[in-house]
Write a protein that holds these residues in place. Structure first.
Motif, PDB file in Angstrom:
ATOM      1  N   ALA A  18       0.794  -1.226   0.000  1.00 42.45           N
ATOM      2  CA  ALA A  18       0.000   0.000   0.000  1.00 42.45           C
ATOM      3  C   ALA A  18       0.821   1.268   0.000  1.00 42.45           C
ATOM      4  CB  ALA A  18      -0.974   0.028   1.173  1.00 42.45           C
ATOM      5  N   LYS A  19       2.048   1.202  -0.424  1.00 42.35           N
ATOM      6  CA  LYS A  19       2.808   2.434  -0.616  1.00 42.35           C
ATOM      7  C   LYS A  19       2.134   3.235  -1.727  1.00 42.35           C
ATOM      8  CE  LYS A  19       6.478   2.030  -3.207  1.00 42.35           C
ATOM      9  NZ  LYS A  19       7.855   1.725  -3.643  1.00 42.35           N
ATOM     10  N   LEU A  20       1.893   4.518  -1.476  1.00 39.03           N
ATOM     11  CA  LEU A  20       1.308   5.388  -2.483  1.00 39.03           C
ATOM     12  C   LEU A  20       2.394   6.217  -3.153  1.00 39.03           C
ATOM     13  CD1 LEU A  20      -1.926   6.820  -0.816  1.00 39.03           C
ATOM     14  CD2 LEU A  20      -1.785   5.225  -2.725  1.00 39.03           C
ATOM     15  N   THR A  21       2.314   6.310  -4.476  1.00 31.52           N
ATOM     16  CA  THR A  21       3.197   7.196  -5.220  1.00 31.52           C
ATOM     17  C   THR A  21       2.361   8.353  -5.740  1.00 31.52           C
ATOM     18  OG1 THR A  21       4.672   5.399  -5.861  1.00 31.52           O
ATOM     19  CG2 THR A  21       4.751   7.398  -7.177  1.00 31.52           C
ATOM     20  N   LEU A  38       7.935   7.159   2.753  1.00 31.51           N
ATOM     21  CA  LEU A  38       9.108   6.795   3.547  1.00 31.51           C
ATOM     22  C   LEU A  38       9.036   5.343   4.002  1.00 31.51           C
ATOM     23  CD1 LEU A  38       9.653   9.846   5.952  1.00 31.51           C
ATOM     24  CD2 LEU A  38      11.138   9.119   4.080  1.00 31.51           C
ATOM     25  N   VAL A  39       7.930   4.998   4.691  1.00 32.63           N
ATOM     26  CA  VAL A  39       7.868   3.695   5.333  1.00 32.63           C
ATOM     27  C   VAL A  39       6.427   3.351   5.655  1.00 32.63           C
ATOM     28  CG1 VAL A  39       8.100   4.701   7.644  1.00 32.63           C
ATOM     29  CG2 VAL A  39       8.914   2.365   7.252  1.00 32.63           C
ATOM     30  N   ASN A  40       6.118   2.047   5.677  1.00 33.53           N
ATOM     31  CA  ASN A  40       4.851   1.622   6.251  1.00 33.53           C
ATOM     32  C   ASN A  40       5.100   0.559   7.315  1.00 33.53           C
ATOM     33  OD1 ASN A  40       5.230  -0.634   4.629  1.00 33.53           O
ATOM     34  ND2 ASN A  40       3.708  -0.026   3.134  1.00 33.53           N
ATOM     35  N   PHE A  41       4.109   0.371   8.160  1.00 29.64           N
ATOM     36  CA  PHE A  41       4.298  -0.356   9.424  1.00 29.64           C
ATOM     37  C   PHE A  41       3.025  -1.107   9.731  1.00 29.64           C
ATOM     38  CE2 PHE A  41       6.768  -0.537  13.337  1.00 29.64           C
ATOM     39  CZ  PHE A  41       5.848  -0.688  14.362  1.00 29.64           C
ATOM     40  N   TYR A  42       3.178  -2.379  10.052  1.00 28.53           N
ATOM     41  CA  TYR A  42       2.008  -3.201  10.349  1.00 28.53           C
ATOM     42  C   TYR A  42       2.382  -4.253  11.362  1.00 28.53           C
ATOM     43  CZ  TYR A  42      -1.452  -6.933   9.712  1.00 28.53           C
ATOM     44  OH  TYR A  42      -2.398  -7.908   9.915  1.00 28.53           O
ATOM     45  N   ASN A  43       1.546  -4.470  12.318  1.00 21.98           N
ATOM     46  CA  ASN A  43       1.743  -5.538  13.305  1.00 21.98           C
ATOM     47  C   ASN A  43       3.112  -5.432  13.974  1.00 21.98           C
ATOM     48  OD1 ASN A  43       0.828  -7.802  14.697  1.00 21.98           O
ATOM     49  ND2 ASN A  43       1.715  -9.228  13.211  1.00 21.98           N
ATOM     50  N   GLY A  44       3.500  -4.210  14.265  1.00 27.78           N
ATOM     51  CA  GLY A  44       4.753  -4.004  14.995  1.00 27.78           C
ATOM     52  C   GLY A  44       6.007  -4.057  14.157  1.00 27.78           C
ATOM     53  N   LYS A  45       5.837  -4.150  12.829  1.00 27.78           N
ATOM     54  CA  LYS A  45       7.022  -4.302  11.980  1.00 27.78           C
ATOM     55  C   LYS A  45       6.984  -3.376  10.778  1.00 27.78           C
ATOM     56  CE  LYS A  45       6.191  -8.738  11.596  1.00 27.78           C
ATOM     57  NZ  LYS A  45       6.277 -10.175  11.234  1.00 27.78           N
ATOM     58  N   VAL A  46       8.166  -2.968  10.329  1.00 25.58           N
ATOM     59  CA  VAL A  46       8.288  -2.251   9.072  1.00 25.58           C
ATOM     60  C   VAL A  46       8.036  -3.240   7.941  1.00 25.58           C
ATOM     61  CG1 VAL A  46       9.889  -1.088   7.502  1.00 25.58           C
ATOM     62  CG2 VAL A  46       9.897  -0.518   9.949  1.00 25.58           C
ATOM     63  N   MET A  47       7.069  -2.910   7.070  1.00 26.70           N
ATOM     64  CA  MET A  47       6.755  -3.791   5.956  1.00 26.70           C
ATOM     65  C   MET A  47       7.539  -3.401   4.704  1.00 26.70           C
ATOM     66  SD  MET A  47       4.743  -5.795   7.416  1.00 26.70           S
ATOM     67  CE  MET A  47       4.078  -6.764   6.058  1.00 26.70           C
ATOM     68  N   SER A  89      11.417   3.102   1.769  1.00 31.53           N
ATOM     69  CA  SER A  89      12.000   3.642   0.547  1.00 31.53           C
ATOM     70  C   SER A  89      13.470   4.000   0.777  1.00 31.53           C
ATOM     71  CB  SER A  89      11.228   4.887   0.097  1.00 31.53           C
ATOM     72  OG  SER A  89      11.530   5.981   0.953  1.00 31.53           O
ATOM     73  N   LYS A  90      14.100   4.424  -0.295  1.00 34.51           N
ATOM     74  CA  LYS A  90      15.506   4.833  -0.195  1.00 34.51           C
ATOM     75  C   LYS A  90      15.662   6.074   0.672  1.00 34.51           C
ATOM     76  CE  LYS A  90      16.760   2.975  -4.714  1.00 34.51           C
ATOM     77  NZ  LYS A  90      17.205   3.281  -6.097  1.00 34.51           N
ATOM     78  N   LEU A  91      14.566   6.849   0.820  1.00 32.92           N
ATOM     79  CA  LEU A  91      14.621   8.043   1.659  1.00 32.92           C
ATOM     80  C   LEU A  91      14.682   7.705   3.144  1.00 32.92           C
ATOM     81  CD1 LEU A  91      11.927  10.318  -0.044  1.00 32.92           C
ATOM     82  CD2 LEU A  91      14.409  10.401  -0.331  1.00 32.92           C
ATOM     83  N   PHE A  92      14.309   6.484   3.470  1.00 32.48           N
ATOM     84  CA  PHE A  92      14.287   6.060   4.872  1.00 32.48           C
ATOM     85  C   PHE A  92      15.704   5.631   5.234  1.00 32.48           C
ATOM     86  CE2 PHE A  92      11.732   5.192   8.509  1.00 32.48           C
ATOM     87  CZ  PHE A  92      12.304   4.110   9.155  1.00 32.48           C
ATOM     88  N   LYS A  93      16.496   6.621   5.648  1.00 33.26           N
ATOM     89  CA  LYS A  93      17.907   6.376   5.910  1.00 33.26           C
ATOM     90  C   LYS A  93      18.096   5.599   7.217  1.00 33.26           C
ATOM     91  CE  LYS A  93      18.621  10.753   6.049  1.00 33.26           C
ATOM     92  NZ  LYS A  93      19.264  12.091   6.151  1.00 33.26           N
TER      93      LYS A  93
END
Lengths: 111, 114
Positions: free
Chosen positions: A97-100, B46-55, B58-62
């Motif tokens: 579900a990453k949105l661009t 940047l990032v998404n998160f589900y159930n306590g974890k990063v799923m 992106s490259k921007l998420f340093k």
């Protein structure tokens, strides 16, 4: 490269007129979303249109999707000053579900 | 409608310092996201998160970035140490499920790194 982008940077109309914002995308999609972002606020979803749909309406808003040309449009009828905002199309990327987002079209509605 | 809250609305810090951005997502939502928007540019994932974890990130998420949501409280984005290029508006979003469902965005936190 951008997965989705709107075709115009800015539009200006007078209240009551209709306006259309266009968007093109570069990959096959399962759905496309239109968002609106008013100054100082986060984006708010307006319409989600799936790849098997050609048109979807939400009040004064109408979205179309043409998968053959990989393009979508958002039309607003009877515009109001409060429609002044930046309009984005957004497509999914990745499985989670990453949105661009595109760069957005800034719409100004003048009284 | 459902609202996502973000605290603070503005944050000014010196380069090298740590900053934590807080997000209060919609209460029954399961997926959480951070996006970054530099003035005049498009919003970027940047990032998404589900159930306590990063799923997915992106490259921007340093490496200096981290996210967590301890005990169902705030969903946080921590940057340690900050750099000048981290200056941007950071938007938090949440959704009840993943793709195909509306993401609800907060009003953003404007971060200025001096």
């Amino acid at each position: 490269s951008q997965l989705a982008e709107e075709n115009l940077w800015a539009l200006s109309v007078h209240e009551g007129e209709s306006v259309t914002v266009n968007c093109s995308y570069k990959t096959s999609i399962t759905a496309l979303q239109w968002y609106r972002q008013k100054s100082g606020e986060g984006p708010a979803q307006l319409i989600l249109i799936r790849s098997n749909e050609r048109e979807k309406r939400n009040g004064r808003l109408r979205a179309t999707l043409d998968t053959s040309s990989q393009s979508s449009s958002l039309s607003i009828t009877a515009t109001r000053c409060e429609d002044t905002a930046v309009y984005f199309c957004a497509t999914p990327g990745g499985s989670n579900a990453k949105l661009t987002f595109g760069k957005g079209t800034k719409l100004s509605v003048k009284s | 409608g459902p609202k996502v809250l973000q605290i603070p609305s503005h944050q000014i810090i010196d380069m090298g310092q740590m900053v934590t951005l807080n997000c209060d997502p919609v209460s029954n939502h399961l997926y959480f996201y951070w996006y970054k928007q530099i003035l005049g540019q498009q919003m970027e994932f940047l990032v998404n998160f589900y159930n306590g974890k990063v799923m997915e990130k992106s490259k921007l998420f340093k490496d200096q970035f981290s996210v967590e949501r301890p005990d169902g409280s705030y969903f946080t984005l921590k940057i340690q140490p900050t750099a000048l290029e981290d200056s941007a508006v950071y938007f938090c979003a949440s959704s009840p499920r993943d793709w195909g469902y509306e993401q609800y965005f907060g009003p953003g936190t404007r971060l200025t790194v001096l």
